[in-house]
Motif scaffolding. Structure first.
Motif, PDB file in Angstrom:
ATOM      1  N   ILE A  11       0.833  -1.204   0.000  1.00 10.90           N
ATOM      2  CA  ILE A  11       0.000   0.000   0.000  1.00 10.90           C
ATOM      3  C   ILE A  11       0.869   1.255   0.000  1.00 10.90           C
ATOM      4  N   ARG A  75      -9.153   4.125  -1.439  1.00 10.91           N
ATOM      5  CA  ARG A  75      -8.892   3.849  -2.860  1.00 10.91           C
ATOM      6  C   ARG A  75      -9.849   4.607  -3.767  1.00 10.91           C
ATOM      7  N   ASN A  76     -11.144   4.469  -3.503  1.00  9.13           N
ATOM      8  CA  ASN A  76     -12.132   5.157  -4.339  1.00  9.13           C
ATOM      9  C   ASN A  76     -12.020   6.673  -4.205  1.00  9.13           C
ATOM     10  N   THR A 191      -6.145   0.377  -9.655  1.00  6.60           N
ATOM     11  CA  THR A 191      -5.764  -1.021  -9.856  1.00  6.60           C
ATOM     12  C   THR A 191      -4.875  -1.568  -8.740  1.00  6.60           C
ATOM     13  N   ARG A 194      -5.194  -2.156  -3.270  1.00  6.34           N
ATOM     14  CA  ARG A 194      -6.049  -3.230  -2.776  1.00  6.34           C
ATOM     15  C   ARG A 194      -5.234  -4.103  -1.828  1.00  6.34           C
ATOM     16  N   PRO A 195      -5.805  -4.463  -0.653  1.00  2.00           N
ATOM     17  CA  PRO A 195      -7.094  -4.042  -0.074  1.00  2.00           C
ATOM     18  C   PRO A 195      -7.063  -2.580   0.334  1.00  2.00           C
ATOM     19  N   ASP A 196      -8.238  -2.055   0.645  1.00  2.00           N
ATOM     20  CA  ASP A 196      -8.337  -0.648   0.981  1.00  2.00           C
ATOM     21  C   ASP A 196      -7.637  -0.358   2.305  1.00  2.00           C
ATOM     22  N   GLU A 199      -9.560  -0.581   5.739  1.00  2.00           N
ATOM     23  CA  GLU A 199      -9.787  -1.872   6.395  1.00  2.00           C
ATOM     24  C   GLU A 199      -8.518  -2.382   7.072  1.00  2.00           C
TER      25      GLU A 199
END
Length: 413
Positions: A11, A75-76, A191, A194-196, A199
């Motif tokens: 990340i 992410r979003n 892309t 992940r994971p966000d 979390e």
């Protein structure tokens, strides 16, 4: 925990990549904003207005991004933010092509909104890493700006020549490059993140319950910033940003007035942005090793020195050194302050509080940008630098008093 550490490294690497791409775009534009403002408005007093609008948009949207990041994830949120940057830089490119100051301001608003989303990415790195590694995690993201500091200013000249061959004002080239970089950054985040981080941050908090800020309720912003450590973090970031913006924004116009070429102006801005980001890996580790307060103190003192040094000469080398120190001082205040603030927050308080912090940082820097044009037009560059040095003394004194009264808080969390 090894799995969480592996995910955290991934990340952090993705956030570094998006920071590198986005900062290159923002810095390419920032190199020319004051010049474009003067050219399109036909008024030197308005040279700082585009950057002020850009920073105000970022400031007011930062608080919103805090809630967006909580609602739809980091992410979003970052992907949407970078997409706003694509639209904003495209609008500014078009505005320069048609010589419209009003349309240019519209593009600056969208770019400011995008920048505030990108800046919050540093806190996403902090929340997925172990508490004792928060400083270096933040610095590993911020250091992505080093790539931007090299690429951004130096693409302004070649990109300008390219669009000039199309019959468009050469100043528009940097904004076209910014749009392309934001597109790539959005793809990387969508892309790769992940994971966000939201979390993973919750899982890290469960693994280290002894480091959490424990309260019976989610504190209000007033409660959080009534704590001395949180207030010191806020002051260091807000005023460090204001000082940096005051001097940086108007330096390109100052050099233009002394008949420097665009390549020389780009070199000085590159020196500044290199100072802002290249030493992040050091400042973050020092924050973990020496304590957050020591790093903020060093940064504040460096800001004072840089402001005074900027008045020595309008030549390229002295200004390059002064602007490098300005960036370095900002970096220590920014990384030290960000880490100190992250230490004070529970998972439920993070995004909202960090968004509010960046709101105030943006407001302060917007004020600095707006004032820089008027101070420069009425009193000159040197007086503006002296005013900035006085402002830089405030965080220096605040953190010094805090260190004397609360020495235990200087230890890394």
């Amino acid at each position: 925990m090894n799995d969480l550490e592996s995910i955290a490294r991934k990340i952090t690497a993705v956030l570094f990549a998006q920071q590198s791409l986005a900062s290159a775009g923002f810095i390419a534009a920032a190199t020319l904003n004051s010049i474009v403002g003067k050219e399109l408005s036909q008024n030197p007093s308005w040279a700082g207005v585009p950057t002020a609008v850009y920073l105000l948009a970022g400031a007011f949207s930062a608080f919103m991004w805090g809630y967006v990041y909580d609602a739809i994830g980091r992410r979003n949120g970052l992907t949407i933010g970078l997409t706003a940057g694509v639209f904003g830089s495209s609008v500014t490119f078009y505005a320069i092509a048609i010589h419209s100051f009003a349309v240019f301001m519209g593009g600056m608003i969208l770019m400011g909104i995008a920048n505030s989303a990108v800046q919050l990415g540093r806190f996403a790195a902090a929340e997925v890493n172990k508490p004792e590694h928060r400083g270096r995690a933040i610095s590993n993201v911020v250091i992505g700006g080093t790539v931007g500091s090299v690429i951004g200013p130096f693409v302004a000249g070649p990109a300008g020549s390219l669009v000039g061959s199309w019959g468009i004002d050469e100043l528009a080239g940097a904004y076209l490059v910014a749009a392309i970089l934001f597109v790539i950054g959005a793809v990387v985040v969508f892309t790769g993140l992940r994971p966000d981080p939201r979390e993973i941050g919750k899982q890290v908090a469960e693994k280290f319950p002894e480091t959490l800020v424990k309260h019976t309720h989610v504190r209000s912003l007033r409660e959080i910033f009534s704590q001395p450590a949180a207030l010191v973090a806020l002051v260091s970031m807000v005023l460090g940003q204001m000082v940096m913006v005051l001097v940086m924004v108007i330096t390109s116009l100052h050099m233009r007035g002394h008949n420097h070429q665009l390549t020389d102006i780009s070199a000085v801005i590159a020196s500044h942005t290199f100072g802002m980001y290249a030493f992040s890996i050091i400042s973050g580790r020092l924050a973990d090793k020496w304590g957050r307060g020591v790093v903020i103190l060093i940064g504040s003192a460096t800001l004072v020195i840089s402001c005074i040094a900027a008045t020595i000469s309008p030549d390229v080398l002295p200004l390059g050194v002064a602007l490098f120190l300005l960036g370095l001082g900002w970096n220590f205040c920014f990384v030290g302050g960000s880490t100190l603030l992250a230490d004070q927050l529970s998972p439920a308080e993070r995004a909202r509080t960090q968004g509010f912090n960046d709101l105030l940082v943006g407001l302060a820097s917007a004020l600095g940008s707006l004032e820089s044009g008027f101070i420069f037009a009425s009193l000159g560059y040197n007086m503006m630098a002296y005013v900035s040095a006085v402002v830089a003394l405030i965080p220096l004194l605040v953190v010094a008093v805090w260190m004397i009264r609360r020495p235990a808080t200087l230890k890394p969390a």
